[in-house]
Design a protein around this motif. Structure first.
Motif, PDB file in Angstrom:
ATOM      1  N   VAL A 160       1.942   4.827   0.664  1.00  0.00           N
ATOM      2  CA  VAL A 160       2.254   5.501   2.134  1.00  0.00           C
ATOM      3  C   VAL A 160       2.411   7.611   1.308  1.00  0.00           C
ATOM      4  O   VAL A 160       3.461   7.629   0.535  1.00  0.00           O
ATOM      5  CB  VAL A 160       2.990   5.851   2.573  1.00  0.00           C
ATOM      6  CG1 VAL A 160       2.899   6.331   4.272  1.00  0.00           C
ATOM      7  CG2 VAL A 160       2.959   3.787   3.197  1.00  0.00           C
ATOM      8  N   VAL A 205       4.222   5.096   9.773  1.00  0.00           N
ATOM      9  CA  VAL A 205       4.364   3.938   9.648  1.00  0.00           C
ATOM     10  C   VAL A 205       6.050   3.667   9.545  1.00  0.00           C
ATOM     11  O   VAL A 205       6.561   2.840   9.605  1.00  0.00           O
ATOM     12  CB  VAL A 205       3.886   2.877   8.878  1.00  0.00           C
ATOM     13  CG1 VAL A 205       3.210   3.345   7.302  1.00  0.00           C
ATOM     14  CG2 VAL A 205       4.072   1.747   8.837  1.00  0.00           C
ATOM     15  N   THR A 261       1.304  -1.646  -0.140  1.00  0.00           N
ATOM     16  CA  THR A 261      -0.296  -0.157   0.634  1.00  0.00           C
ATOM     17  C   THR A 261       1.288   1.412   0.013  1.00  0.00           C
ATOM     18  O   THR A 261       1.637   1.486   0.818  1.00  0.00           O
ATOM     19  CB  THR A 261      -0.994   0.174   0.944  1.00  0.00           C
ATOM     20  OG1 THR A 261      -1.570  -1.242   1.327  1.00  0.00           O
ATOM     21  CG2 THR A 261      -1.801   1.421   0.991  1.00  0.00           C
ATOM     22  N   ALA A 303       0.734   2.173  14.211  1.00  0.00           N
ATOM     23  CA  ALA A 303      -0.929   2.752  12.926  1.00  0.00           C
ATOM     24  C   ALA A 303      -0.148   2.717  11.459  1.00  0.00           C
ATOM     25  O   ALA A 303       0.976   2.469  10.493  1.00  0.00           O
ATOM     26  CB  ALA A 303      -1.234   3.717  13.769  1.00  0.00           C
ATOM     27  N   LYS A 304      -2.008   3.195  10.789  1.00  0.00           N
ATOM     28  CA  LYS A 304      -1.157   3.397   9.246  1.00  0.00           C
ATOM     29  C   LYS A 304      -0.585   4.864   9.224  1.00  0.00           C
ATOM     30  O   LYS A 304       0.068   4.621   8.160  1.00  0.00           O
ATOM     31  CB  LYS A 304      -2.923   4.044   8.710  1.00  0.00           C
ATOM     32  CG  LYS A 304      -3.805   3.652   7.276  1.00  0.00           C
ATOM     33  CD  LYS A 304      -4.648   3.427   7.298  1.00  0.00           C
ATOM     34  CE  LYS A 304      -5.327   4.261   5.682  1.00  0.00           C
ATOM     35  NZ  LYS A 304      -6.532   4.811   5.763  1.00  0.00           N
ATOM     36  N   HIS A 305      -0.603   6.050   9.799  1.00  0.00           N
ATOM     37  CA  HIS A 305      -0.289   7.062   9.001  1.00  0.00           C
ATOM     38  C   HIS A 305       1.524   7.171  10.356  1.00  0.00           C
ATOM     39  O   HIS A 305       1.088   6.354  11.612  1.00  0.00           O
ATOM     40  CB  HIS A 305      -0.709   7.660   9.661  1.00  0.00           C
ATOM     41  CG  HIS A 305      -1.744   8.319   8.908  1.00  0.00           C
ATOM     42  ND1 HIS A 305      -2.024   8.577   7.150  1.00  0.00           N
ATOM     43  CD2 HIS A 305      -3.218   8.239   9.284  1.00  0.00           C
ATOM     44  CE1 HIS A 305      -3.152   8.159   6.976  1.00  0.00           C
ATOM     45  NE2 HIS A 305      -3.570   8.248   7.819  1.00  0.00           N
ATOM     46  N   ARG A 309      -2.909  -3.799   7.719  1.00  0.00           N
ATOM     47  CA  ARG A 309      -4.036  -3.510   8.442  1.00  0.00           C
ATOM     48  C   ARG A 309      -4.223  -4.034   9.348  1.00  0.00           C
ATOM     49  O   ARG A 309      -4.445  -5.605   9.530  1.00  0.00           O
ATOM     50  CB  ARG A 309      -5.315  -4.358   7.423  1.00  0.00           C
ATOM     51  CG  ARG A 309      -5.172  -2.691   6.200  1.00  0.00           C
ATOM     52  CD  ARG A 309      -6.056  -3.618   4.934  1.00  0.00           C
ATOM     53  NE  ARG A 309      -7.684  -2.920   5.514  1.00  0.00           N
ATOM     54  CZ  ARG A 309      -8.585  -1.783   4.995  1.00  0.00           C
ATOM     55  NH1 ARG A 309      -7.430  -0.788   3.824  1.00  0.00           N
ATOM     56  NH2 ARG A 309      -9.596  -0.808   5.758  1.00  0.00           N
ATOM     57  N   TYR A 324      -1.439   6.982  15.606  1.00  0.00           N
ATOM     58  CA  TYR A 324      -0.449   7.572  14.768  1.00  0.00           C
ATOM     59  C   TYR A 324      -0.348   9.102  14.907  1.00  0.00           C
ATOM     60  O   TYR A 324       0.911   9.603  14.184  1.00  0.00           O
ATOM     61  CB  TYR A 324      -1.547   7.673  13.478  1.00  0.00           C
ATOM     62  CG  TYR A 324      -2.524   9.563  13.460  1.00  0.00           C
ATOM     63  CD1 TYR A 324      -2.373   9.727  13.735  1.00  0.00           C
ATOM     64  CD2 TYR A 324      -3.931   8.836  13.842  1.00  0.00           C
ATOM     65  CE1 TYR A 324      -3.342  11.398  13.218  1.00  0.00           C
ATOM     66  CE2 TYR A 324      -4.565   9.649  13.916  1.00  0.00           C
ATOM     67  CZ  TYR A 324      -4.315  11.549  13.942  1.00  0.00           C
ATOM     68  OH  TYR A 324      -5.333  12.473  14.109  1.00  0.00           O
ATOM     69  N   LYS A 349       2.958  -3.956  15.042  1.00  0.00           N
ATOM     70  CA  LYS A 349       1.758  -3.082  14.567  1.00  0.00           C
ATOM     71  C   LYS A 349       1.736  -1.889  13.986  1.00  0.00           C
ATOM     72  O   LYS A 349       1.581  -1.105  15.046  1.00  0.00           O
ATOM     73  CB  LYS A 349       0.973  -4.067  13.506  1.00  0.00           C
ATOM     74  CG  LYS A 349       0.537  -3.492  12.276  1.00  0.00           C
ATOM     75  CD  LYS A 349      -1.911  -4.113  12.063  1.00  0.00           C
ATOM     76  CE  LYS A 349      -1.725  -2.956  12.464  1.00  0.00           C
ATOM     77  NZ  LYS A 349      -1.854  -1.940  11.505  1.00  0.00           N
ATOM     78  N   GLU A 379      -5.030  12.701   8.170  1.00  0.00           N
ATOM     79  CA  GLU A 379      -5.729  12.027   7.730  1.00  0.00           C
ATOM     80  C   GLU A 379      -6.292  12.765   6.016  1.00  0.00           C
ATOM     81  O   GLU A 379      -6.953  13.362   6.684  1.00  0.00           O
ATOM     82  CB  GLU A 379      -6.912  11.358   8.898  1.00  0.00           C
ATOM     83  CG  GLU A 379      -6.073  10.567   9.929  1.00  0.00           C
ATOM     84  CD  GLU A 379      -6.808  10.978  10.943  1.00  0.00           C
ATOM     85  OE1 GLU A 379      -7.630   9.637  11.653  1.00  0.00           O
ATOM     86  OE2 GLU A 379      -7.549  11.475  11.699  1.00  0.00           O
ATOM     87  N   ASP A 397       0.617  -5.199   2.213  1.00  0.00           N
ATOM     88  CA  ASP A 397      -0.073  -5.814   2.870  1.00  0.00           C
ATOM     89  C   ASP A 397      -0.262  -7.527   3.091  1.00  0.00           C
ATOM     90  O   ASP A 397      -0.839  -8.033   2.565  1.00  0.00           O
ATOM     91  CB  ASP A 397      -1.454  -5.366   1.405  1.00  0.00           C
ATOM     92  CG  ASP A 397      -1.640  -4.444   1.488  1.00  0.00           C
ATOM     93  OD1 ASP A 397      -1.323  -3.750   2.658  1.00  0.00           O
ATOM     94  OD2 ASP A 397      -1.863  -4.384   0.394  1.00  0.00           O
TER      95      ASP A 397
END
Ligand code: G3H
Length: 487
Positions: free
Chosen positions: A21, A188, A19, A184-186, A213, A158, A182, A335, A41
């Motif tokens: 970023v 990372v 994915t 966070a999404k932001h 995810r 994040y 793991k 975000e 992913d």
């Protein structure tokens, strides 16, 4: 680019889907999100490999790490922190680009994390020294110490992708647990520069790092029922969803830092210069994306007009820009969906009778949004009910102190409060009441988590367990003891 992950002491190469970023900061004149890299992913297979690695390293409490001597564990942690220090410039840069944190705040996040690790090592030494003593009660001697709990699944937020994540991970590791982490999404990509440091500092399987995810990676791990501790700073929806996956959730220890809705209460005799500066710091620092942010402001009727006027003008005078700009106070939100959400909350409040008090409030260009001071806010508005975690400042006025106190009692949250007034230090019955509603009462100062030696926790839906240099070591361990009789 993040194409590696850490499992069982090996940096594995990832060849599957990724994915991209993006940063919401544009590197061109014409607004276009900047591509920073990509992350794997991952799915169930990698997740279960990481779990196996953590389980083998723990080896039912017989592994090298849970049985290692305290002094040797300390050497591993000290090795790690020295390696981490070498990555300061790279991580600070990624903090700015990935989450839009200002340069001074990014540097502070890094330095605070190093200090947190070093203080944790010292606290761990103290804990060990304390456990060397024998106690004797009613003819029974006891040697009480603290032992690990097992496998810890750790998920960070994040907004503090380094500092808060490590406030979970570091104490969990040093207490002898083995971990799966793991990001966070932001925020990372900034874990990338640390993968080798983790690999080279700890025995294999003690720290396993996955990307992807939460649903794809954390859920399969929880379903096995083999995780002993779920450590998460973030939202209760994710925490509940993961907790529910665990088939024996009564055996799961929770270390959670969740939502809050910290109020500022401004009494009629408050020093408005000081109060306004503190409320600005509390509401706008990192654009309100802090669980400790002031998320609702109660101002006494008698000073409401003056407060709103001076506060709004000062908010509009804050400097907006990119994280590296000199003196910048407001930066873009990481975000991509946030501006639309903020707009929904503003529309809802405006339709229900509030108005935006500051000229620039709510104006936005892409993800650069001016904080909006909203007044009068009522309890039926979404901005009152939702945590929002962004640049909206809801203001309510009150005549009687019972009004904010009743709201706090009814709230689902109970982390902190800020009380502003001339003689607040002498108002002990009020302070005692506030302390029974939240966990930290800040007098004439905005809410915050630090200094990190102080307990960080909350009542109701705001937290489970307590973090801090002192408390986190206890949250990630259990007291065990050796007992023998005087015979
Ligand atoms: O998001 C919640 C953080 O714990 C806030 O920490 O008060 O140091 O900004 P802080």
């Amino acid at each position: 680019d993040q194409k590696q992950y850490l499992v069982a002491g090996e940096l594995k190469k990832w060849n599957g889907n990724t994915t991209q970023v993006f940063s919401t900061i544009s590197s061109s004149e014409e607004y276009k999100p900047t591509l920073l890299g990509s992350i794997p992913d991952m799915g169930e297979v990698e997740a279960l490999d990481a779990l196996d690695a953590a389980l083998s390293a723990y080896d039912k409490g017989q592994g090298v790490w849970p049985t290692m001597k305290v002094k040797d564990r300390i050497v591993c942690m000290e090795t790690f922190v020295e390696k981490m220090k070498e990555k300061r410039a790279e991580i600070v840069k990624l903090l700015m680009w990935e989450i839009g944190k200002s340069l001074p705040d990014s540097q502070k996040e890094f330095d605070r994390t190093v200090e947190y690790i070093e203080d944790t090592v010292e606290e761990y030494k103290d804990l060990d020294r304390g456990s060397a003593k024998f106690q004797k009660h009613q003819g029974v001697y006891a040697h009480i110490r603290r032992g690990p709990l097992g496998v810890v699944l750790c998920l960070g937020p994040y907004n503090y992708p380094l500092n808060e994540t490590f406030a979970l991970l570091i104490p969990a590791i040093i207490m002898g647990n083995t971990t799966i982490f793991k990001p966070a999404k932001h925020g990372v990509l900034l874990i990338t520069p640390l993968l080798e440091a983790f690999r080279d500092s700890f025995p294999k399987g003690v720290v396993n790092i996955l990307f992807g995810r939460g649903r794809a990676v954390a859920a399969p791990i929880m379903k096995t029922g083999k995780v002993d501790v779920l450590a998460l700073i973030g939202n209760s929806k994710s925490a509940n969803a993961l907790q529910e996956q665990h088939p024996k959730s009564n055996r799961l220890r929770l270390v959670l830092g969740l939502e809050a809705k910290n109020p500022a209460i401004i009494l009629p005799d408050a020093d408005l210069d000081l109060t306004i500066d503190e409320v600005i710091a509390g509401t706008t620092s990192f654009n309100g994306q802090r669980c400790t942010a002031l998320k609702v402001v109660y101002v006494h009727e008698d000073i409401k007009t003056e407060f709103l006027d001076r506060f709004s003008k000062k908010i509009d005078a804050l400097k907006f820009g990119n994280p590296w700009d000199n003196g910048v106070k407001l930066t873009p939100l990481p975000e991509p969906g946030k501006p639309a959400y903020i707009q929904e909350l503003l529309d809802d409040a405006l339709a229900k009778g509030a108005s935006i008090q500051n000229d620039k409030g709510g104006q936005h260009s892409e993800n650069y949004i001016w904080p909006a001071v909203l007044y009068p806010v009522s309890k039926d508005m979404r901005v009152y009910q939702e945590e929002q975690f962004g640049p909206i400042i809801p203001v309510l006025s009150f005549k009687d102190i019972e009004e904010p106190l009743d709201d706090m009692a009814e709230s689902n949250y109970g982390q902190q409060v800020s009380l502003f007034g001339k003689d607040v230090y002498t108002l002990s019955p009020l302070i005692d009441t506030l302390a029974n509603l939240v966990c930290r009462v800040n007098l004439n100062s905005s809410c915050q988590r630090g200094p990190d030696v102080y307990p960080f926790t909350g009542r109701k839906d705001s937290a489970q367990a307590t973090l801090s240099v002192h408390d986190a070591l206890r949250s990630f361990s259990i007291r065990t003891f050796l007992a023998f009789k005087d015979n």
